[in-house]
Design an enzyme around this catalytic site. Structure first.
Site, PDB file in Angstrom:
ATOM      1  N   ARG A  83       0.788  -1.229   0.000  1.00 35.57           N
ATOM      2  CA  ARG A  83       0.000   0.000   0.000  1.00 35.57           C
ATOM      3  C   ARG A  83       0.813   1.268   0.000  1.00 35.57           C
ATOM      4  O   ARG A  83       0.287   2.349  -0.206  1.00 35.57           O
ATOM      5  CB  ARG A  83      -0.929  -0.015   1.227  1.00 35.57           C
ATOM      6  N   GLU A  89      -2.333   2.546 -13.308  1.00 37.05           N
ATOM      7  CA  GLU A  89      -2.446   1.332 -14.123  1.00 37.05           C
ATOM      8  C   GLU A  89      -3.173   1.600 -15.440  1.00 37.05           C
ATOM      9  O   GLU A  89      -4.028   2.500 -15.522  1.00 37.05           O
ATOM     10  CB  GLU A  89      -3.201   0.251 -13.321  1.00 37.05           C
ATOM     11  N   ARG A 194       8.575 -10.434  -1.177  1.00 35.55           N
ATOM     12  CA  ARG A 194       8.237 -11.032  -2.472  1.00 35.55           C
ATOM     13  C   ARG A 194       9.395 -11.746  -3.148  1.00 35.55           C
ATOM     14  O   ARG A 194       9.176 -12.448  -4.151  1.00 35.55           O
ATOM     15  CB  ARG A 194       7.659  -9.957  -3.402  1.00 35.55           C
TER      16      ARG A 194
HETATM   17  C1  LIG Z   1       3.818 -15.079   0.940  1.00 33.94           C
HETATM   18  C2  LIG Z   1       2.660 -14.145   1.058  1.00 33.94           C
HETATM   19  C3  LIG Z   1       1.363 -14.650   1.104  1.00 33.94           C
HETATM   20  C4  LIG Z   1       0.263 -13.760   1.203  1.00 33.94           C
HETATM   21  N1  LIG Z   1      -1.000 -14.292   1.226  1.00 33.94           N
HETATM   22  C5  LIG Z   1      -2.065 -13.456   1.288  1.00 33.94           C
HETATM   23  C6  LIG Z   1      -3.401 -13.966   1.286  1.00 33.94           C
HETATM   24  O1  LIG Z   1      -3.631 -15.177   1.245  1.00 33.94           O
HETATM   25  N2  LIG Z   1      -4.429 -13.078   1.347  1.00 33.94           N
HETATM   26  C7  LIG Z   1      -4.223 -11.730   1.430  1.00 33.94           C
HETATM   27  O2  LIG Z   1      -5.193 -10.971   1.486  1.00 33.94           O
HETATM   28  N3  LIG Z   1      -2.971 -11.217   1.433  1.00 33.94           N
HETATM   29  C8  LIG Z   1      -1.890 -12.032   1.363  1.00 33.94           C
HETATM   30  N4  LIG Z   1      -0.623 -11.508   1.348  1.00 33.94           N
HETATM   31  C9  LIG Z   1      -0.454 -10.057   1.420  1.00 33.94           C
HETATM   32  C10 LIG Z   1       0.017  -9.619   2.836  1.00 33.94           C
HETATM   33  O3  LIG Z   1      -0.958  -9.926   3.817  1.00 33.94           O
HETATM   34  C11 LIG Z   1       0.309  -8.115   2.856  1.00 33.94           C
HETATM   35  O4  LIG Z   1      -0.880  -7.398   2.605  1.00 33.94           O
HETATM   36  C12 LIG Z   1       1.321  -7.717   1.807  1.00 33.94           C
HETATM   37  O5  LIG Z   1       2.439  -8.571   1.851  1.00 33.94           O
HETATM   38  C13 LIG Z   1       1.763  -6.281   2.054  1.00 33.94           C
HETATM   39  O6  LIG Z   1       2.549  -6.266   3.212  1.00 33.94           O
HETATM   40  P1  LIG Z   1       2.649  -4.945   4.121  1.00 33.94           P
HETATM   41  O7  LIG Z   1       1.298  -4.596   4.648  1.00 33.94           O
HETATM   42  O8  LIG Z   1       3.702  -5.192   5.140  1.00 33.94           O
HETATM   43  O9  LIG Z   1       3.180  -3.899   3.042  1.00 33.94           O
HETATM   44  P2  LIG Z   1       2.660  -2.443   2.676  1.00 33.94           P
HETATM   45  O10 LIG Z   1       1.212  -2.430   2.374  1.00 33.94           O
HETATM   46  O11 LIG Z   1       3.598  -1.952   1.601  1.00 33.94           O
HETATM   47  O12 LIG Z   1       2.912  -1.617   3.945  1.00 33.94           O
HETATM   48  C14 LIG Z   1       4.252  -1.405   4.410  1.00 33.94           C
HETATM   49  C15 LIG Z   1       4.188  -1.180   5.889  1.00 33.94           C
HETATM   50  O13 LIG Z   1       3.435   0.027   6.127  1.00 33.94           O
HETATM   51  C16 LIG Z   1       2.653  -0.144   7.290  1.00 33.94           C
HETATM   52  N5  LIG Z   1       1.232  -0.046   6.923  1.00 33.94           N
HETATM   53  C17 LIG Z   1       0.711   0.065   5.683  1.00 33.94           C
HETATM   54  N6  LIG Z   1      -0.617   0.192   5.740  1.00 33.94           N
HETATM   55  C18 LIG Z   1      -0.956   0.108   7.045  1.00 33.94           C
HETATM   56  C19 LIG Z   1      -2.189   0.151   7.741  1.00 33.94           C
HETATM   57  N7  LIG Z   1      -3.355   0.295   7.126  1.00 33.94           N
HETATM   58  N8  LIG Z   1      -2.146   0.044   9.075  1.00 33.94           N
HETATM   59  C20 LIG Z   1      -0.990  -0.080   9.738  1.00 33.94           C
HETATM   60  N9  LIG Z   1       0.222  -0.127   9.129  1.00 33.94           N
HETATM   61  C21 LIG Z   1       0.236  -0.028   7.805  1.00 33.94           C
HETATM   62  C22 LIG Z   1       2.999  -1.519   7.869  1.00 33.94           C
HETATM   63  O14 LIG Z   1       4.058  -1.375   8.763  1.00 33.94           O
HETATM   64  C23 LIG Z   1       3.479  -2.273   6.665  1.00 33.94           C
HETATM   65  O15 LIG Z   1       4.340  -3.347   6.974  1.00 33.94           O
HETATM   66  C24 LIG Z   1       0.477 -12.360   1.262  1.00 33.94           C
HETATM   67  C25 LIG Z   1       1.788 -11.871   1.225  1.00 33.94           C
HETATM   68  C26 LIG Z   1       2.866 -12.721   1.125  1.00 33.94           C
HETATM   69  C27 LIG Z   1       4.259 -12.154   1.059  1.00 33.94           C
END
Ligand SMILES: Cc1cc2nc3c(=O)[nH]c(=O)nc-3n(C[C@H](O)[C@H](O)[C@H](O)COP(=O)(O)OP(=O)(O)OC[C@H]3O[C@@H](n4cnc5c(N)ncnc54)[C@H](O)[C@@H]3O)c2cc1C
Length: 284
Positions: A83, A89, A194
């Site tokens: 996010r 896109e 990833r």
């Molecule tokens: C191997 C793998 C399997 C997955 N399987 C699934 C699945 O089955 N279903 C599914 O829906 N998703 C899945 N995901 C997606 C996963 O749940 C995360 O949404 C995605 O990896 C983004 O991670 P992130 O939120 O850390 O990153 P980003 O969205 O880039 O955010 C980066 C960081 O910003 C902070 N942040 C961003 N937004 C918020 C917020 N709203 N509140 C608080 N902190 C925030 C957090 O610290 C976060 O770590 C998968 C991901 C991986 C890598």
């Protein structure tokens, strides 16, 4: 900046369009909080490694990377979960969707993993690979023909349906394109998640190429990311308890670890401060 492009799979690409900043931008931003001091290259390296090791990550946000990506929709869906990216896109409402579809190459056609519900594992006989590949190819072709008929390109059309509706028959293997921009801190986080074996192979392929294109622009930060994040391990409190117990049972092992910093047989690229931090951890 000269745009660098890498082709990916049969139809995709990764283009690194722009990079704002470099290792110096990170170090300069950090010096606002730590004071100027000297500015040699080795100071920058020590400073950036310190920042990454201690998760003082806001100076890394001073660098930004921007890509032009062509990727299948199912990979795009995983990409948009990150996010903190800014993205724009290709519009399937405004424009005709691409004729390109992702079809896995032979070595990517694998059975459902028995150990990991989210992945693939092992191999299967060639005859089955061929059957699955043919099924994917047949349905892809039918969807493509249906889309063309709906938008008014095919022989069965009657003037054409709106593109925003016609596209609903296209599979998630259809290619889309986007511009995608992120700061370096979040980009490293994205790469960590990833490029990992647990991520789907196709997004791993994209993340690895994206990382390799960015790395030469921030060699010190990338090295620190690999050392303190990508290739590091973290322990649960129970796992740490197991190690602490083992160290207690074998006090010689503790001494052995401490003395490794003076070893002539093996060299570890660790600063005095890092040895001190390791000692604090094993003495906990
Ligand atoms: C191997 C793998 C399997 C997955 N399987 C699934 C699945 O089955 N279903 C599914 O829906 N998703 C899945 N995901 C997606 C996963 O749940 C995360 O949404 C995605 O990896 C983004 O991670 P992130 O939120 O850390 O990153 P980003 O969205 O880039 O955010 C980066 C960081 O910003 C902070 N942040 C961003 N937004 C918020 C917020 N709203 N509140 C608080 N902190 C925030 C957090 O610290 C976060 O770590 C998968 C991901 C991986 C890598």
């Amino acid at each position: 900046m000269k745009i660098k492009e890498r082709k990916l799979h049969e139809h995709g690409f990764v283009r690194l369009i722009d990079v704002m900043g470099d290792d110096n931008s990170i170090a300069d931003a950090a010096r606002v909080s730590y004071g100027k001091g000297t500015r040699s290259a080795s100071d920058n390296r020590n400073l950036i490694r310190y920042l990454v090791r201690h998760k003082h990550t806001s100076p890394l946000e001073m660098v930004e990377v921007k890509f032009h990506l062509k990727l299948p929709i199912f990979v795009m869906r995983q990409l948009v979960r990150h996010r903190t990216a800014s993205l724009n896109e290709y519009s399937g409402r405004y424009s005709i969707m691409s004729d390109n579809f992702y079809e896995p190459s032979e070595e990517y056609i694998q059975p459902q993993s028995k150990f990991n519900n989210q992945g693939r594992d092992g191999d299967m006989p060639d005859t089955w690979k061929e059957k699955y590949a043919r099924t994917i190819n047949d349905i892809t072709y039918k969807c493509q023909v249906a889309y063309k008929n709906l938008i008014g390109v095919g022989s069965l059309s009657h003037g054409g349906l709106a593109r925003e509706l016609a596209r609903i028959v296209l599979p998630v293997s259809n290619y889309t394109e986007c511009y995608w921009k992120m700061d370096l801190h979040n980009f490293f986080h994205f790469c960590h998640l990833r490029m990992d074996d647990h991520a789907q192979q196709e997004i791993q392929d994209y993340a690895k190429v994206m990382y390799e294109l960015v790395k030469p622009h921030v060699p010190i930060a990338a090295e620190a990311f690999e050392d303190y994040s990508l290739n590091s391990i973290s322990l649960s409190s129970m796992e740490a308890d197991v190690l602490q117990y083992a160290l207690k049972c074998f006090p010689d092992l503790k001494e052995f670890i401490k003395n490794l910093k003076h070893s002539e047989d093996i060299q570890f690229d660790m600063s005095r401060r890092e040895w001190q931090e390791l000692e604090e951890k094993i003495n906990k």
